[in-house]
Each structure stands twice: as structure tokens, then as C-alpha cells.
Design a protein around this motif. Sequence first.
Motif, PDB file in Angstrom:
ATOM      1  N   LEU A   1      -8.437  -2.536   3.192  1.00 62.53           N
ATOM      2  CA  LEU A   1      -8.235  -1.209   1.815  1.00 62.53           C
ATOM      3  C   LEU A   1      -8.511  -2.266   0.731  1.00 62.53           C
ATOM      4  O   LEU A   1      -8.137  -2.246  -0.496  1.00 62.53           O
ATOM      5  CB  LEU A   1      -7.191  -0.419   2.230  1.00 62.53           C
TER       6      LEU A   1
ATOM      7  N   LEU B   1      -1.793   6.150   2.025  1.00 68.54           N
ATOM      8  CA  LEU B   1      -2.846   5.779   2.219  1.00 68.54           C
ATOM      9  C   LEU B   1      -2.859   5.359   4.571  1.00 68.54           C
ATOM     10  O   LEU B   1      -3.711   4.743   4.817  1.00 68.54           O
ATOM     11  CB  LEU B   1      -3.171   3.990   2.168  1.00 68.54           C
ATOM     12  N   GLY B   2      -1.317   5.171   5.199  1.00 65.34           N
ATOM     13  CA  GLY B   2      -1.170   4.765   6.391  1.00 65.34           C
ATOM     14  C   GLY B   2      -2.336   5.708   7.075  1.00 65.34           C
ATOM     15  O   GLY B   2      -2.012   5.574   8.715  1.00 65.34           O
ATOM     16  N   TYR B   3      -2.472   7.136   6.651  1.00 67.56           N
ATOM     17  CA  TYR B   3      -2.849   7.993   7.078  1.00 67.56           C
ATOM     18  C   TYR B   3      -4.858   8.138   7.333  1.00 67.56           C
ATOM     19  O   TYR B   3      -5.552   9.128   8.018  1.00 67.56           O
ATOM     20  CB  TYR B   3      -3.175   9.574   6.983  1.00 67.56           C
ATOM     21  N   PHE B   4      -5.433   7.017   6.682  1.00 72.95           N
ATOM     22  CA  PHE B   4      -6.631   6.742   6.306  1.00 72.95           C
ATOM     23  C   PHE B   4      -7.174   6.281   7.624  1.00 72.95           C
ATOM     24  O   PHE B   4      -6.315   4.999   8.075  1.00 72.95           O
ATOM     25  CB  PHE B   4      -7.547   6.451   5.296  1.00 72.95           C
ATOM     26  N   PRO B   5      -8.100   6.486   8.348  1.00 73.61           N
ATOM     27  CA  PRO B   5      -8.922   5.448   9.513  1.00 73.61           C
ATOM     28  C   PRO B   5      -9.733   4.027   9.095  1.00 73.61           C
ATOM     29  O   PRO B   5     -10.007   3.864   9.228  1.00 73.61           O
ATOM     30  CB  PRO B   5      -9.181   6.355   9.896  1.00 73.61           C
ATOM     31  N   ILE B   6      -8.786   3.607   8.300  1.00 72.06           N
ATOM     32  CA  ILE B   6      -9.370   2.248   7.683  1.00 72.06           C
ATOM     33  C   ILE B   6      -8.490   0.989   7.342  1.00 72.06           C
ATOM     34  O   ILE B   6      -7.267   1.389   6.845  1.00 72.06           O
ATOM     35  CB  ILE B   6      -9.890   2.563   5.757  1.00 72.06           C
TER      36      ILE B   6
ATOM     37  N   LEU C   1       0.662  -1.040   0.027  1.00 72.82           N
ATOM     38  CA  LEU C   1       0.139  -0.058  -0.133  1.00 72.82           C
ATOM     39  C   LEU C   1       1.044   1.326   0.170  1.00 72.82           C
ATOM     40  O   LEU C   1       1.620   1.665   0.831  1.00 72.82           O
ATOM     41  CB  LEU C   1      -0.744  -0.019   1.015  1.00 72.82           C
TER      42      LEU C   1
ATOM     43  N   GLY D   1      -5.905  -1.761   6.613  1.00 73.66           N
ATOM     44  CA  GLY D   1      -4.986  -1.999   5.433  1.00 73.66           C
ATOM     45  C   GLY D   1      -5.310  -2.578   4.866  1.00 73.66           C
ATOM     46  O   GLY D   1      -5.543  -3.018   3.762  1.00 73.66           O
TER      47      GLY D   1
ATOM     48  N   GLU E   1       2.137   4.464   1.107  1.00 73.53           N
ATOM     49  CA  GLU E   1       2.479   5.224   2.028  1.00 73.53           C
ATOM     50  C   GLU E   1       1.406   6.621   2.781  1.00 73.53           C
ATOM     51  O   GLU E   1       0.723   6.113   3.428  1.00 73.53           O
ATOM     52  CB  GLU E   1       3.594   6.100   2.093  1.00 73.53           C
TER      53      GLU E   1
END
Lengths: 185, 118
Positions: B49, B39-44, B35, B46, B37
Motif C-alpha cells: 500500500l 487499512l489494517g483490515y485490507f487483505p493487502i 498507515l 502494508g 487504522e
Amino acid sequence: MNTSKYVGLGVVALFIVGAVYIVVQGRPVVSLREEMEEASEQGSDDVGTDAVPQQSEGLQAQTTTVSKEVIPTTQPAPKDTTSITTQPAPTAQPASSTQPTEPVSAGPLTFSLSDVVVHDTAADCWSAINGSVYDLTSFVSRHPGGSSAIKSLCGIDGSSKFNKQHSRSKAAQSSLALLKIGVLK
Amino acid sequence: MSLSATRVLRYTFVLLFVWFGVQQLIDPSAWVVYLPEFLGYFPIPGEMLVQLNGWSEVMLALLLGLGVWQRPVLALLSVHLFGIALTAGGAVGVRDAALAMIGVALLLSPLDQWPVKK
């Protein structure tokens, strides 16, 4: 509207149904905690598929009952944790969160170093780095610098080794954040 | 490019995305490390995703295989592959960029007759 559009809309509907199923399957652990509290109040473990009562000196027993709708982790529950929340994750690997700080749950899993030490092989590799615990198993064979660097971190506090090599690398820290499974007690 | 060649490439593209999509659905934890980088800040989580991405790829491949909305689907898949190529970099990025160009070639070529009758 011709047939092709009907077919296309049907596939779109199928996608939406599948996406909703994926999201619901991995729903936030808050609802799971509510289920666990409800189950403990009722005095039954009918919610869970895995119940691993943990007892140690000075600590209350913790249950890791998991809803049947949530896929439990395959890792054994830590022996002396004070708070346990199970993360929605497939059975193949423990949960890996994309958040750099906290997973989507009411609270992070807490582990002690003694919990990390037992996971000291390449096939089951945990490491404590800078106060957090990471499951590096899936990353052993994918580390750009070779697998030996990751294997050397298995089962130990790898903060010094990691910081020495990657303290200035945002890419490494972001990649590491994806593998976080809890915090070090 | 002949229509037969177009059809071969189209179905190859379909199989490619079906395979990768199914792999992501079956074992998402193995794909989390790929994934990007941000996306690491999304509250979802991994893995969620990855599964959503895999399901999207399978559905887009299904549309392409049925011959429905071929050009938009090809454009979407090509852009997706270019994004992966840019994120992955190195040999993997080169390979994915080449696959994306195949998608672009399909996009620009005359479309073959789709199997589903109007």
C-alpha cells in the motif's frame, strides 16, 4: 485530441504499469510456497536466492528458499520453526502486514520465544504480544510515548506490559497489528 | 498572485510529492506505521500500500510538473494531504493541513502556461 491529453494518458499508462509491477513484486506467498514445493520435489534450489537449511533436534530441516522475483527478508530464519513462509517484503525490514490477524499467505510464520529473545536491541527489536510476534524496530523512534517503552519490550513477551497500557486502545492495537510478522509457537 | 509565484509554488508542490513518493518507494517499511487504522483490515500488505501510494504521488507530481490536468491533480493532492492531516493529527497534521491549503490556493489561482506545447 491535443498533446496535453496524450501526455496525460501516457502518464496514466505509466502509473498503471508501475502499479502492476508493485503488485506483482509483492505477490501472495501462496505462489511462493508452490515454487518452494516444486523446488524441493526437483531436489534443487535453483528457485532461491537465499537457502538457509534449518535443523534442530526433533524437527525436520526447513529451507527458506526465496524466488528471485520476491525480495527476501533480511532477518535470519528462526532456528526451530515448524512452518516457514517468506513474506514479500523489501530487504530493509522484515515484512509488516496490515492485516490484524493473518498475512496474505498460506499460513503465518511461527516463532518460539527463543527466536524472539535474540532480537532484543533497538536496531533489531522483536516482541511477543498476546500470542503473536511483532517487529517493533521501525516503531522504536515513533512511539508517541517515547522509545524507552518500546525498547523495554525488545526480546521478551511483552503481553503484560502492552495490555496494562493499551488494552483499551483500538488505535494502539491497530498500529501493533501493522507490525505483525508471525505467531508465537 | 503573479504567474511567477504560481509557478514557484507549483514546482515546489511537485518536488514535495516527488520526494515523499520516492521515499515511500525506496523504504516502504518505514512508512507502514503511518498507515491509517482502517487499512489494517485490507487483505493487502502494508508495504505494498505504501509503495502504491508513493507511486501515485510521483505520477501525480509528474502530471502537475508537466502542467497536464493541473486543477484535478491539485484537487486530488490537496484532498490526499487533508486526509493525511486528519489521520496523523498533532503537529504533523497541522503542517500537512497547511500544505493542503497551499494546494487549494494553487487550485483557485489562475493556471500558468504549462510547458508541454499543445
